[in-house]
Write a protein that holds these residues in place. Structure first.
Motif: not given
Length: 92
Positions: A7-9, A51, A58, A60-61, A63-66
């Motif tokens: 993740y990238d926050i 999830e 999260i 949505k605009d 944060d990113s979770i892969m």
């Protein structure tokens, strides 16, 4: 299935709070490997539960979770460059 979650926050706009909550939730389901990286075995049902638990935190605009999925850990080859910290090993 074997999961690698990254993740990238960003820390702006209450990102530190979001990051703490995401970290705590991921740690309940997976092994913490490095900073914002987790890995481990999960059933499809547990992955869905993870999830749903993460969803409220999260942004949505921002944060990113892969999620990387593999049927089995044996199909992944782990290689270290630099300091080797295999936190997923059962032997210390």
């Amino acid at each position: 299935m074997y999961i690698i979650l990254i993740y990238d926050i960003p820390l702006e706009e209450k990102g530190a709070r979001a990051s703490r909550n995401i970290f705590k939730i991921c740690k309940k389901y997976l092994t913490h490997v490095q900073k914002s990286v987790f890995e481990g075995e999960l059933t499809p049902a547990l992955l869905k539960q993870l999830e749903l638990e993460l969803e409220p935190f999260i942004r949505k605009d921002l944060d990113s979770i892969m999620i990387f999925k593999s049927r089995n850990k044996k199909w992944l080859e782990k290689e270290f460059w630099g300091v080797e910290e295999d936190l997923t090993s059962n032997f210390f």
